[in-house]
Design a protein around this motif. Structure first.
Motif, short mmCIF file in Angstrom:
data_model
loop_
_atom_site.label_atom_id
_atom_site.label_comp_id
_atom_site.label_asym_id
_atom_site.label_seq_id
_atom_site.Cartn_x
_atom_site.Cartn_y
_atom_site.Cartn_z
N GLN A 196 0.87 -1.01 -0.01
CA GLN A 196 -0.09 -0.15 0.07
C GLN A 196 0.72 1.40 0.15
OE1 GLN A 196 -2.62 -0.51 3.40
NE2 GLN A 196 -4.16 -1.59 2.31
N ASP A 197 2.02 1.18 -0.14
CA ASP A 197 2.76 2.39 -0.07
C ASP A 197 2.85 3.39 -1.12
OD1 ASP A 197 5.87 1.32 -1.76
OD2 ASP A 197 4.45 -0.17 -1.06
N ARG A 198 2.46 2.97 -2.26
CA ARG A 198 2.30 3.60 -3.53
C ARG A 198 1.07 4.53 -3.17
NH1 ARG A 198 -0.41 3.60 -8.45
NH2 ARG A 198 0.45 4.91 -9.93
N GLN A 199 0.06 4.16 -2.76
CA GLN A 199 -1.26 4.60 -2.62
C GLN A 199 -1.05 5.67 -1.33
OE1 GLN A 199 -0.90 1.31 -2.98
NE2 GLN A 199 -2.93 0.34 -3.31
N VAL A 200 -0.44 5.02 -0.15
CA VAL A 200 -0.09 6.16 0.78
C VAL A 200 0.71 7.38 0.51
CG1 VAL A 200 1.34 6.43 2.95
CG2 VAL A 200 -0.26 4.36 2.61
N LYS A 201 1.91 7.10 -0.14
CA LYS A 201 2.65 8.28 -0.94
C LYS A 201 1.72 9.32 -1.59
CE LYS A 201 6.78 9.28 -3.43
NZ LYS A 201 7.69 8.84 -4.03
N ILE A 202 0.77 8.93 -2.56
CA ILE A 202 -0.32 9.53 -3.29
C ILE A 202 -0.97 10.53 -2.14
CG2 ILE A 202 -2.07 9.75 -4.96
CD1 ILE A 202 -0.70 7.31 -6.29
N LEU A 203 -1.69 9.35 -1.48
CA LEU A 203 -2.62 10.23 -0.36
C LEU A 203 -2.00 11.41 0.62
CD1 LEU A 203 -5.55 9.64 1.04
CD2 LEU A 203 -4.29 8.26 2.59
N LEU A 204 -0.77 11.37 0.96
CA LEU A 204 -0.11 12.27 1.68
C LEU A 204 0.33 13.46 0.67
CD1 LEU A 204 2.00 9.90 3.72
CD2 LEU A 204 0.36 11.67 4.92
N ALA A 205 0.58 13.24 -0.49
CA ALA A 205 1.00 14.29 -1.37
C ALA A 205 -0.27 15.07 -1.77
CB ALA A 205 1.55 13.64 -2.60
N ARG A 206 -1.31 14.22 -2.19
CA ARG A 206 -2.52 15.07 -2.38
C ARG A 206 -3.16 15.94 -1.18
NH1 ARG A 206 -5.65 10.38 -5.83
NH2 ARG A 206 -4.42 10.90 -7.99
N ALA A 207 -2.89 15.52 0.01
CA ALA A 207 -3.50 16.18 1.00
C ALA A 207 -2.94 17.71 1.18
CB ALA A 207 -3.17 15.66 2.42
N GLY A 208 -1.76 17.74 0.72
CA GLY A 208 -1.26 19.18 0.72
C GLY A 208 -0.63 19.65 2.09
N PHE A 209 -0.81 19.00 3.29
CA PHE A 209 -0.35 19.36 4.57
C PHE A 209 1.02 18.89 4.88
CE2 PHE A 209 -4.97 18.71 5.05
CZ PHE A 209 -5.33 19.87 4.97
N TYR A 210 1.85 18.02 4.10
CA TYR A 210 2.92 17.25 4.58
C TYR A 210 4.09 17.47 3.77
CZ TYR A 210 -0.90 15.54 7.54
OH TYR A 210 -1.97 15.19 8.32
N GLU A 211 5.30 17.38 4.45
CA GLU A 211 6.55 17.32 3.47
C GLU A 211 6.58 15.92 2.93
OE1 GLU A 211 9.64 18.28 6.05
OE2 GLU A 211 8.94 20.25 6.32
N PRO A 212 7.55 15.60 1.81
CA PRO A 212 7.29 14.32 1.47
C PRO A 212 7.56 13.19 2.22
CG PRO A 212 8.67 15.58 -0.01
CD PRO A 212 8.40 16.46 1.20
N VAL A 213 6.82 12.10 2.20
CA VAL A 213 6.88 11.11 2.98
C VAL A 213 8.26 10.16 3.18
CG1 VAL A 213 5.85 9.44 1.37
CG2 VAL A 213 5.24 9.17 4.12
N ARG A 214 8.44 9.66 4.18
CA ARG A 214 9.70 8.53 4.13
C ARG A 214 9.07 7.23 4.74
NH1 ARG A 214 12.50 8.02 9.20
NH2 ARG A 214 12.15 9.82 10.76
N PHE A 215 9.36 6.13 4.73
CA PHE A 215 9.14 5.00 4.99
C PHE A 215 10.10 4.09 5.91
CE2 PHE A 215 6.59 5.39 0.88
CZ PHE A 215 5.34 5.50 1.46
N ALA A 216 9.30 3.47 7.11
CA ALA A 216 10.13 2.63 7.60
C ALA A 216 9.98 1.36 7.28
CB ALA A 216 9.71 2.86 9.20
N LEU A 217 11.07 0.42 7.13
CA LEU A 217 10.86 -0.81 6.55
C LEU A 217 10.98 -1.94 7.61
CD1 LEU A 217 13.60 -0.47 3.71
CD2 LEU A 217 11.09 0.19 3.71
N ASP A 218 10.25 -3.19 7.14
CA ASP A 218 10.32 -4.23 8.13
C ASP A 218 11.49 -5.06 7.88
OD1 ASP A 218 9.74 -5.58 6.00
OD2 ASP A 218 7.69 -6.36 6.74
N ALA A 219 11.77 -6.40 8.62
CA ALA A 219 13.18 -6.95 8.27
C ALA A 219 13.04 -7.63 6.96
CB ALA A 219 13.01 -8.07 9.32
N ALA A 220 12.15 -7.72 6.24
CA ALA A 220 12.10 -8.23 4.88
C ALA A 220 12.33 -6.90 3.90
CB ALA A 220 10.71 -9.04 4.32
#
Length: 234
Positions: A196-220
């Protein structure tokens, strides 16, 4: 972009029901009808603790969709300068979270409220003050819950898993509504499902309130936590 964090986790694994469970070193009571904390959510907890340790002085935190109170309590225990408001919707969930606050001796640091997302916080004077909003929302699509993930509903409530048609219905509200409570430069951090990371990135960008998102990764190496900073006022 900040360095991405890698922490061991077991995404999607359903833990056995128990009367208590350990989360980030804290022992919590569990109860029927409330989501059992997963080990994978420690990625979100540790990511937020790292953010808060950089906040000078008292940190104001909102834990939305708090469930048993696991994130709120782990944050309060790890960051003594944090004041945490936790909120959830159902009577059973809120009652359990409040018991866990007492059990952990953190009543002075964690306050549990009840409401539909941020509605339970409307009279707390938190608008524009939060250093962090953290959330582990439901993110499994309704169709999957009625299919290959239906076993999750045998012992735990639908509202803890059902994220709507695409698994991101609560995320859409969270991204929009959290902005009113965050201070400029405050952080929004939340868990999401595999792929879901691609959709989340788009969602945050479209909101207009936030700086570019970064992601934390699991062990895989899979993105599982979004971390986005609210833009400073111009």
């Amino acid at each position: 972009m900040a360095k991405q964090e890698v922490i061991e986790a077991n995404p999607g694994e359903r833990p056995p029901l128990a009367r208590s469970v350990r989360f980030m070193g804290i022992e919590l009571e569990t109860a029927p009808g409330v989501l059992v904390p997963r080990e994978e959510t420690e990625l979100l907890g540790r990511s937020t603790v790292a953010l808060l340790r950089e906040v000078p002085g008292e940190a104001i935190v909102i834990d939305m969709c708090c469930g048993s109170g696991n994130l709120a309590l782990a944050i309060a225990a790890a960051v003594p300068t944090a004041r945490v408001w936790a909120s959830d919707l159902t009577d059973d969930t809120v009652a359990l979270a409040r018991r866990n606050v007492e059990r952990c001796g953190l009543a002075g640091a964690v306050k549990v409220m009840q409401g539909d997302l941020f509605s339970g916080l409307q009279n707390e004077g938190l608008e524009g003050r939060a250093d962090l909003v953290v959330c582990n929302p439901p993110y499994i699509s309704t169709l999957r819950l009625e299919g290959d993930r239906s076993a999750l509903l045998e012992d735990e409530p639908r509202e803890a898993f059902d994220g709507g048609p695409y698994g991101l219905s609560i995320h859409q509200r969270l991204v929009r509504e959290a902005a009113a409570f965050l201070k400029p430069g405050g952080w929004l951090a939340f868990e999401f499902g595999e792929g879901q990371d691609r959709q989340v990135k788009i969602l945050l960008a479209r909101a207009g309130f936030y700086e570019p998102v970064r992601f934390a990764l699991d062990a895989a190496g899979t993105p599982r936590v979004a971390i986005a900073r609210k833009k400073h006022e111009q």
